[in-house]
Scaffold this motif. Structure first.
Motif, PDB file in Angstrom:
ATOM      1  N   GLN A 125       0.800  -1.225   0.000  1.00  0.00           N
ATOM      2  CA  GLN A 125       0.000   0.000   0.000  1.00  0.00           C
ATOM      3  C   GLN A 125       0.833   1.275   0.000  1.00  0.00           C
ATOM      4  N   SER A 126       2.113   1.174   0.362  1.00  0.00           N
ATOM      5  CA  SER A 126       2.938   2.394   0.357  1.00  0.00           C
ATOM      6  C   SER A 126       4.333   2.082  -0.173  1.00  0.00           C
ATOM      7  N   ALA A 127       5.016   3.145  -0.586  1.00  0.00           N
ATOM      8  CA  ALA A 127       6.371   2.995  -1.101  1.00  0.00           C
ATOM      9  C   ALA A 127       7.349   2.624   0.001  1.00  0.00           C
ATOM     10  N   SER A 128       6.900   2.723   1.261  1.00  0.00           N
ATOM     11  CA  SER A 128       7.766   2.396   2.388  1.00  0.00           C
ATOM     12  C   SER A 128       7.535   0.998   2.922  1.00  0.00           C
ATOM     13  N   CYS A 129       6.697   0.241   2.251  1.00  0.00           N
ATOM     14  CA  CYS A 129       6.407  -1.131   2.679  1.00  0.00           C
ATOM     15  C   CYS A 129       6.706  -2.089   1.517  1.00  0.00           C
TER      16      CYS A 129
ATOM     17  N   PRO B  30       2.728   0.833   9.450  1.00  0.00           N
ATOM     18  CA  PRO B  30       2.704   1.233   8.036  1.00  0.00           C
ATOM     19  C   PRO B  30       2.292   2.696   7.856  1.00  0.00           C
ATOM     20  N   CYS B  31       3.095   3.440   7.109  1.00  0.00           N
ATOM     21  CA  CYS B  31       2.829   4.877   6.981  1.00  0.00           C
ATOM     22  C   CYS B  31       1.549   5.175   6.214  1.00  0.00           C
ATOM     23  N   LYS B  32       1.129   4.268   5.332  1.00  0.00           N
ATOM     24  CA  LYS B  32      -0.130   4.513   4.602  1.00  0.00           C
ATOM     25  C   LYS B  32      -1.285   4.596   5.590  1.00  0.00           C
ATOM     26  N   GLN B  33      -1.304   3.676   6.524  1.00  0.00           N
ATOM     27  CA  GLN B  33      -2.396   3.656   7.501  1.00  0.00           C
ATOM     28  C   GLN B  33      -2.269   4.811   8.493  1.00  0.00           C
ATOM     29  N   LEU B  34      -1.048   5.142   8.858  1.00  0.00           N
ATOM     30  CA  LEU B  34      -0.848   6.150   9.899  1.00  0.00           C
ATOM     31  C   LEU B  34      -0.982   7.579   9.387  1.00  0.00           C
ATOM     32  N   PHE B  35      -0.523   7.819   8.151  1.00  0.00           N
ATOM     33  CA  PHE B  35      -0.463   9.209   7.669  1.00  0.00           C
ATOM     34  C   PHE B  35      -1.354   9.474   6.450  1.00  0.00           C
ATOM     35  N   CYS B  36      -1.666   8.457   5.687  1.00  0.00           N
ATOM     36  CA  CYS B  36      -2.408   8.679   4.438  1.00  0.00           C
ATOM     37  C   CYS B  36      -3.661   7.822   4.368  1.00  0.00           C
ATOM     38  N   ARG B  37      -4.212   7.531   5.525  1.00  0.00           N
ATOM     39  CA  ARG B  37      -5.375   6.634   5.561  1.00  0.00           C
ATOM     40  C   ARG B  37      -6.545   7.183   4.748  1.00  0.00           C
TER      41      ARG B  37
ATOM     42  N   ASP C 123      -4.372   6.761  -2.317  1.00  0.00           N
ATOM     43  CA  ASP C 123      -3.164   6.047  -2.709  1.00  0.00           C
ATOM     44  C   ASP C 123      -1.967   6.598  -1.946  1.00  0.00           C
ATOM     45  N   CYS C 124      -0.845   5.937  -2.144  1.00  0.00           N
ATOM     46  CA  CYS C 124       0.440   6.482  -1.684  1.00  0.00           C
ATOM     47  C   CYS C 124       0.948   7.394  -2.796  1.00  0.00           C
ATOM     48  N   ALA C 125       1.248   8.634  -2.446  1.00  0.00           N
ATOM     49  CA  ALA C 125       1.661   9.598  -3.476  1.00  0.00           C
ATOM     50  C   ALA C 125       2.953   9.168  -4.166  1.00  0.00           C
ATOM     51  N   ARG C 126       3.822   8.476  -3.452  1.00  0.00           N
ATOM     52  CA  ARG C 126       5.088   8.046  -4.067  1.00  0.00           C
ATOM     53  C   ARG C 126       4.838   6.923  -5.063  1.00  0.00           C
ATOM     54  N   ILE C 127       3.979   5.979  -4.715  1.00  0.00           N
ATOM     55  CA  ILE C 127       3.674   4.907  -5.671  1.00  0.00           C
ATOM     56  C   ILE C 127       3.028   5.505  -6.918  1.00  0.00           C
TER      57      ILE C 127
ATOM     58  N   ALA D  41       5.751  12.939  -4.821  1.00  0.00           N
ATOM     59  CA  ALA D  41       6.565  13.007  -3.610  1.00  0.00           C
ATOM     60  C   ALA D  41       5.728  12.588  -2.402  1.00  0.00           C
ATOM     61  N   CYS D  42       6.404  12.109  -1.377  1.00  0.00           N
ATOM     62  CA  CYS D  42       5.716  11.728  -0.139  1.00  0.00           C
ATOM     63  C   CYS D  42       4.988  12.942   0.439  1.00  0.00           C
ATOM     64  N   ARG D  43       3.776  12.707   0.949  1.00  0.00           N
ATOM     65  CA  ARG D  43       3.001  13.798   1.557  1.00  0.00           C
ATOM     66  C   ARG D  43       3.545  14.191   2.934  1.00  0.00           C
ATOM     67  N   HIS D  44       4.331  13.324   3.547  1.00  0.00           N
ATOM     68  CA  HIS D  44       4.808  13.583   4.916  1.00  0.00           C
ATOM     69  C   HIS D  44       6.303  13.276   5.039  1.00  0.00           C
ATOM     70  N   PRO D  45       7.123  13.919   4.222  1.00  0.00           N
ATOM     71  CA  PRO D  45       8.550  13.553   4.184  1.00  0.00           C
ATOM     72  C   PRO D  45       9.295  13.852   5.478  1.00  0.00           C
TER      73      PRO D  45
ATOM     74  N   ILE E  32       8.219  13.320   8.546  1.00  0.00           N
ATOM     75  CA  ILE E  32       7.931  12.448   9.688  1.00  0.00           C
ATOM     76  C   ILE E  32       7.732  10.976   9.320  1.00  0.00           C
ATOM     77  N   ALA E  33       7.185  10.684   8.169  1.00  0.00           N
ATOM     78  CA  ALA E  33       6.901   9.282   7.837  1.00  0.00           C
ATOM     79  C   ALA E  33       8.189   8.559   7.453  1.00  0.00           C
ATOM     80  N   ARG E  34       8.414   7.420   8.078  1.00  0.00           N
ATOM     81  CA  ARG E  34       9.619   6.646   7.796  1.00  0.00           C
ATOM     82  C   ARG E  34       9.248   5.189   7.512  1.00  0.00           C
TER      83      ARG E  34
HETATM   84  S1  SF4 Z   1       2.796   9.380   0.600  1.00  0.00           S
HETATM   85 FE1  SF4 Z   1       4.452   9.069   2.108  1.00  0.00          FE
HETATM   86  S2  SF4 Z   1       3.385   8.830   4.083  1.00  0.00           S
HETATM   87 FE2  SF4 Z   1       1.843   8.563   2.476  1.00  0.00          FE
HETATM   88  S3  SF4 Z   1       1.756   6.340   2.155  1.00  0.00           S
HETATM   89 FE3  SF4 Z   1       3.217   7.166   0.655  1.00  0.00          FE
HETATM   90  S4  SF4 Z   1       5.243   7.001   1.626  1.00  0.00           S
HETATM   91 FE4  SF4 Z   1       3.683   6.771   3.241  1.00  0.00          FE
END
Ligand code: SF4
Length: 190
Positions: free
Chosen positions: A49-53, A123-130, A134-138, A142-146, A148-150
């Motif tokens: 669901q996210s570029a970080s997972c 997972p940052c998708k659930q925590l920050f982009c629920r 979508d995940c903006a990076r996928i 660019a990430c919506r929360h660069p 803080i989201a790791r």
């Molecule tokens: S945009 Fe950033 S915070 Fe949101 S799901 Fe994608 S990587 Fe995570």
């Protein structure tokens, strides 16, 4: 290596952001297990669901390669009441964990450790982009929360129980006898 003064600066940053414990370990003490990373695919609804997972991150193999470039790391711990993890507050606590490790990463970069890289849990998708579709990076942006989201440690197969042991805190029980549990993060420093 971090000087004693730099170490204090990072500890102050961590505790000020919300960590309850921090410890420095050697990067080569971090244990990475392929089977732990596989759990993301087999048991997490946020898989993909996210570029970080996973499968969008480099996984255990990529993390092992990354580790070769580092000599030291900060293990971060946040002690929280067990019941809070089963309430609506848990999302806030995991978001705070991301903020804590990102704050340490920023402090390390400010000290000149420009390759510092933080990892959190959850997972940052659930925590920050629920609320987002979508995940903006996928999606190619660019990430919506660069700030803080790791990435989550899970997708890299990082063994959290071993991190806790290496940090000198013993095993990482889901619940301690005092009714407290711990959330963990990691920052590779330099
Ligand atoms: S945009 Fe950033 S915070 Fe949101 S799901 Fe994608 S990587 Fe995570």
């Amino acid at each position: 290596m971090l000087s004693p003064q730099e170490l204090e600066t990072l500890k102050t940053s961590a505790m000020g952001a919300g960590a309850t414990h921090v410890a420095r370990i050697r990067a080569d003490e971090i244990v990475v297990r392929d089977d732990l990373a596989r759990l993301c695919r087999e048991g997490c609804g946020n898989h993909g669901q996210s570029a970080s997972c996973p499968p969008h991150v480099a996984g255990p193999g990529g993390f092992r390669k990354m580790l070769e470039q580092f000599r030291q790391a900060f293990v971060v711990r946040m002690e929280v009441p067990v019941e809070s993890l089963y309430s609506i507050a848990s999302q806030d606590l995991f978001r705070l964990l991301h903020e804590v490790v990102a704050a340490i990463e920023k402090s390390a970069k400010d000290l000149g450790y420009t390759r510092a890289q933080a990892f959190a849990g959850g997972p940052c998708k659930q925590l920050f982009c629920r609320e987002q579709p979508d995940c903006a990076r996928i999606a190619g942006g660019a990430c919506r929360h660069p700030d803080i989201a790791r990435p989550s440690m899970s997708g890299f197969g990082i063994d959290v129980a071993k991190l806790s042991q290496k940090a000198g805190w013993g095993d990482a029980p889901a619940q301690g006898p005092d009714g407290m549990a711990s959330l963990y993060g990691l920052v590779l420093i330099g």
